[in-house]
Scaffold this active site. Structure first.
Site, short mmCIF file in Angstrom:
data_model
loop_
_atom_site.label_atom_id
_atom_site.label_comp_id
_atom_site.label_asym_id
_atom_site.label_seq_id
_atom_site.Cartn_x
_atom_site.Cartn_y
_atom_site.Cartn_z
N TRP A 1 0.67 -1.05 -0.10
CA TRP A 1 0.19 0.07 0.08
C TRP A 1 0.71 1.01 -0.01
CZ3 TRP A 1 1.82 2.21 4.40
CH2 TRP A 1 1.92 1.51 5.42
N LYS B 1 -2.50 -7.92 -8.18
CA LYS B 1 -3.60 -7.71 -7.16
C LYS B 1 -2.78 -6.48 -6.36
CE LYS B 1 -4.10 -9.07 -2.58
NZ LYS B 1 -4.42 -7.51 -1.84
N GLY C 1 6.16 -6.54 -0.67
CA GLY C 1 5.24 -6.51 0.60
C GLY C 1 6.13 -6.86 2.02
N GLU D 1 10.30 -8.43 -3.12
CA GLU D 1 10.89 -7.15 -2.62
C GLU D 1 10.29 -6.95 -0.93
OE1 GLU D 1 13.29 -5.49 -3.90
OE2 GLU D 1 12.85 -5.96 -6.20
N LEU D 2 10.86 -7.29 0.06
CA LEU D 2 10.53 -7.15 1.29
C LEU D 2 11.02 -6.04 2.03
CD1 LEU D 2 10.99 -11.31 1.75
CD2 LEU D 2 9.05 -9.91 0.63
N CYS E 1 10.04 1.10 2.29
CA CYS E 1 10.84 -0.26 2.55
C CYS E 1 12.32 0.21 2.79
CB CYS E 1 10.85 -1.25 1.43
SG CYS E 1 11.20 -0.29 -0.16
N GLU F 1 11.30 -4.18 11.67
CA GLU F 1 10.89 -3.07 10.92
C GLU F 1 9.58 -2.67 11.43
OE1 GLU F 1 8.80 -4.21 6.91
OE2 GLU F 1 10.05 -2.39 6.12
P1 NAD Z 1 1.64 -7.08 3.15
O1 NAD Z 1 2.87 -8.29 3.05
O2 NAD Z 1 1.08 -7.32 4.23
O3 NAD Z 1 0.92 -6.96 2.04
C1 NAD Z 1 1.42 -6.88 0.45
C2 NAD Z 1 0.53 -7.48 -0.53
O4 NAD Z 1 0.64 -8.79 -0.33
C3 NAD Z 1 -0.84 -7.03 -0.18
O5 NAD Z 1 -1.44 -7.05 -1.59
C4 NAD Z 1 -1.43 -8.34 0.45
O6 NAD Z 1 -3.01 -8.24 0.30
C5 NAD Z 1 -0.68 -9.35 -0.03
N1 NAD Z 1 -0.62 -10.50 0.67
C6 NAD Z 1 -0.74 -10.54 2.11
N2 NAD Z 1 -0.53 -12.14 2.60
C7 NAD Z 1 -0.59 -12.65 1.44
C8 NAD Z 1 -0.28 -14.15 1.20
N3 NAD Z 1 -0.17 -14.81 2.11
N4 NAD Z 1 0.02 -14.75 -0.22
C9 NAD Z 1 -0.42 -13.81 -1.20
N5 NAD Z 1 -0.26 -12.19 -1.00
C10 NAD Z 1 -0.41 -11.85 0.29
O7 NAD Z 1 2.61 -5.85 3.01
P2 NAD Z 1 2.27 -4.42 3.30
O8 NAD Z 1 1.91 -3.94 4.76
O9 NAD Z 1 1.16 -3.91 2.33
O10 NAD Z 1 3.55 -3.55 2.88
C11 NAD Z 1 4.55 -3.14 3.63
C12 NAD Z 1 5.76 -3.94 3.67
O11 NAD Z 1 5.95 -3.95 2.38
C13 NAD Z 1 6.82 -3.59 4.40
O12 NAD Z 1 7.41 -4.61 5.07
C14 NAD Z 1 7.83 -2.98 3.48
O13 NAD Z 1 9.10 -2.82 3.77
C15 NAD Z 1 7.32 -3.88 2.25
N6 NAD Z 1 8.09 -3.08 1.14
C16 NAD Z 1 9.04 -3.58 0.52
C17 NAD Z 1 9.57 -2.77 -0.69
C18 NAD Z 1 10.72 -3.18 -1.51
O14 NAD Z 1 10.74 -2.74 -2.60
N7 NAD Z 1 11.61 -4.11 -1.03
C19 NAD Z 1 8.72 -1.60 -1.27
C20 NAD Z 1 7.53 -1.25 -0.52
C21 NAD Z 1 7.10 -1.94 0.83
#
Ligand code: NAD
Length: 505
Positions: free
Chosen positions: A164, A188, A241, A263-264, A297, A398
């Site tokens: 998000w 998605k 995510g 990308e985490l 991130c 984090e």
């Molecule tokens: P999140 O993992 O909660 O969700 C990310 C996406 O994955 C959402 O669309 C969510 O609905 C989906 N999702 C969640 N669980 C899933 C599953 N079991 N299977 C498939 N899809 C699933 O992350 P968030 O809270 O939306 O985003 C914040 C995180 O993203 C932070 O940890 C941040 O560091 C990371 N992030 C990383 C980068 C990068 O480039 N390394 C960039 C931006 C954000």
């Protein structure tokens, strides 16, 4: 432009957006909807179809059909590139609208989101230009009489799952190279920020992409993300995510040996040496952790400061941040917006408690904001803790919010050891005027990106991604297109007369 998004108006009434599957604007099979809250006001401003595995199946099937038959596989690589270029132009024409949607969904500053949306077309121009420059090779093969070549082919249906915090930008890092390579895609978006991606789907159609090449399914991680990752027709999953989401994606994708890029998260060190230009360093620290309210991130959430300038840097930082204006992200004079979601607010406040209970000293903020205008929104005061040791949870986990921890160090050796001592490895910053250090330190830091006398710079040309728990694979740059291509090795024997296989040598 068609669809419900066209009816989006300024104001507080709730708008309903549709998903895009196989070229059609559709509701969820369940007939249900979910809400999206404006984090600056606390009001529900939009609703999206609450999809499940049935919708995922339809979208993947549409994407698979579009990959196998019809106009898309017959297009030349140059024609694909032109479509991507046209899409880039449409994004540029609609940048204001896209920025408005992003701000309502995730509460980031409008100035930042508009800048992001104006920059976004570059991904489509860059990968559009690259589409017809993927060349195979003829090898000087060691087998007499055999002609051998290598070609690169698209994988099939790509699942792109986005978070998000920078919804469309991070989706585009996947969409542009995946389509340039000739794949089809199901996106998605995050359940907290779907608006820009469904609006973007209308631009994709307007650019002239054949139906089914680009699909969007809205909903929650377990209802939509998981079935998408598990769908047997999906060839590759590109995920941005959290670490826990990434782990689940990796495990589920392993069942069918799908290709995965992840990308985490991060806990990136921003390292200030005593010889640094401290004014610049302070600005870099602020943009590293308080821009985007710390919800990036790559946030420089661990500040490592050489002991002789520790107190001075902290004092300058606190003074600088006291001038920060919190409030309405639409207001151009706002410096720090709200955090984006209620769970994220709870998480940031929880980590403030953790820092206190671990014995760190709060020198700025440390609470939910009570400033006028911030009462209803999800605002947290920019927060700085000193007296932090690297083995504390607050230095290792984090937070993803406006919370900075400061750790002193004495020597370069110690700085490197502390910087590398986390489960993550996304990015690091170094502030120094020592040329030798500027040249040698990046190699010693276990991170996918290192900035020297800069922070938070990204480009469509520069590979981005992490090591360790920060992920797998790289986005951006020329080589990212190969994350969406498979090489094929072709051996041709042009002459008749195959040797008897039972007579070797
Ligand atoms: P999140 O993992 O909660 O969700 C990310 C996406 O994955 C959402 O669309 C969510 O609905 C989906 N999702 C969640 N669980 C899933 C599953 N079991 N299977 C498939 N899809 C699933 O992350 P968030 O809270 O939306 O985003 C914040 C995180 O993203 C932070 O940890 C941040 O560091 C990371 N992030 C990383 C980068 C990068 O480039 N390394 C960039 C931006 C954000």
């Amino acid at each position: 432009m068609s669809g419900l998004t066209d009816k989006l108006k300024e104001g507080t009434h709730v708008e309903r957006f549709h998903m895009h599957i196989g070229g059609a604007s559709v509701e969820a099979a369940s007939g249900e909807w979910f809400d999206s809250m404006n984090p600056a006001t606390g009001e529900i401003w939009a609703q999206f179809p609450k999809a499940d595995a049935r919708d995922v199946n339809l979208a993947v099937k549409a994407a698979h059909r579009a990959f196998e038959d019809g106009a898309w596989p017959r297009l030349s690589a140059s024609a694909r590139g032109l479509l991507l270029h046209r899409l880039g132009e449409l994004i540029a024409e609609n940048a204001e609208r896209l920025a408005d949607l992003e701000v309502r969904d995730n509460g980031k500053l409008r100035v930042e989101m508009l800048g992001q949306m104006k920059y976004l077309p570059q991904w489509f121009y860059y990968y559009g230009g690259l589409a017809d420059k993927v060349e195979g090779a003829v090898t000087p093969i060691d087998k007499p009489g055999i002609f051998h070549y290598i070609s690169y082919e698209p994988l099939g249906v790509v699942a792109a799952i986005a978070p998000w915090n920078s919804p469309l930008l991070l989706a585009a890092w996947k969409i542009a190279p995946a389509l340039a390579a000739g794949n089809t895609i199901v996106v998605k978006p995050s359940e907290f920020s779907s608006a820009s991606t469904v609006y973007f789907a209308e631009l994709v159609a307007q650019a002239g992409f054949p139906p089914g090449v680009f699909n969007v399914v809205t909903g929650f991680g377990l209802d939509v993300g998981e079935p998408l990752v598990k769908h047997p027709r999906v060839a590759k999953v590109a995920f941005t995510g959290s670490e826990s989401g990434g782990r689940s994606v990796y495990l589920n994708a392993a069942t069918d040996f799908k290709r995965v890029s992840l990308e985490l998260g991060g806990k990136s060190a921003n390292i200030v040496f005593a010889d640094a230009a401290l004014d610049d360093a302070v600005k870099g620290i602020v943009s590293g952790i308080f821009a985007a309210t710390g919800q990036t991130c790559m946030a420089g959430s661990r500040l490592l400061v050489q002991r002789e300038v520790h107190d001075e840097v902290v004092a300058r930082l606190v003074d600088f941040m006291k001038t920060a204006k919190l409030g309405d992200p639409l207001d151009k004079s706002t410096n720090v917006g709200p955090v984006s979601t209620p769970p994220q607010l709870a998480k940031v406040l929880h980590y403030i408690d953790v820092a206190r209970s671990e014995g760190a000293t709060c020198v700025l903020g440390g609470e939910r904001s009570r400033r006028p205008g911030c009462e209803k929104g999800l605002f947290v005061e920019p927060t700085i803790f000193t007296g932090v040791r690297n083995d504390m949870r607050i230095a290792q986990e984090e937070v993803f919010g406006p919370l900075l921890v400061v750790i002193p160090f004495d020597t370069e050796e110690e700085a490197v050891a502390i910087a590398n001592d986390t489960p993550y490895g996304l990015a690091a910053g170094v502030w120094t005027r020592d040329l030798e250090r500027a040249l040698t330190l990046p190699k010693r830091l276990k991170a996918g990106t290192v900035w020297v006398n800069a922070y938070r710079v990204v480009s469509y040309m520069a590979p981005f991604g992490g090591v360790k728990a920060s992920g797998l694979g790289r986005e951006n740059g020329i080589r990212a297109i190969y994350e969406y291509l498979e090489s094929k090795s072709v051996f041709i024997n042009p002459k008749p007369g195959i040797a008897n296989p039972f007579v070797l040598g």
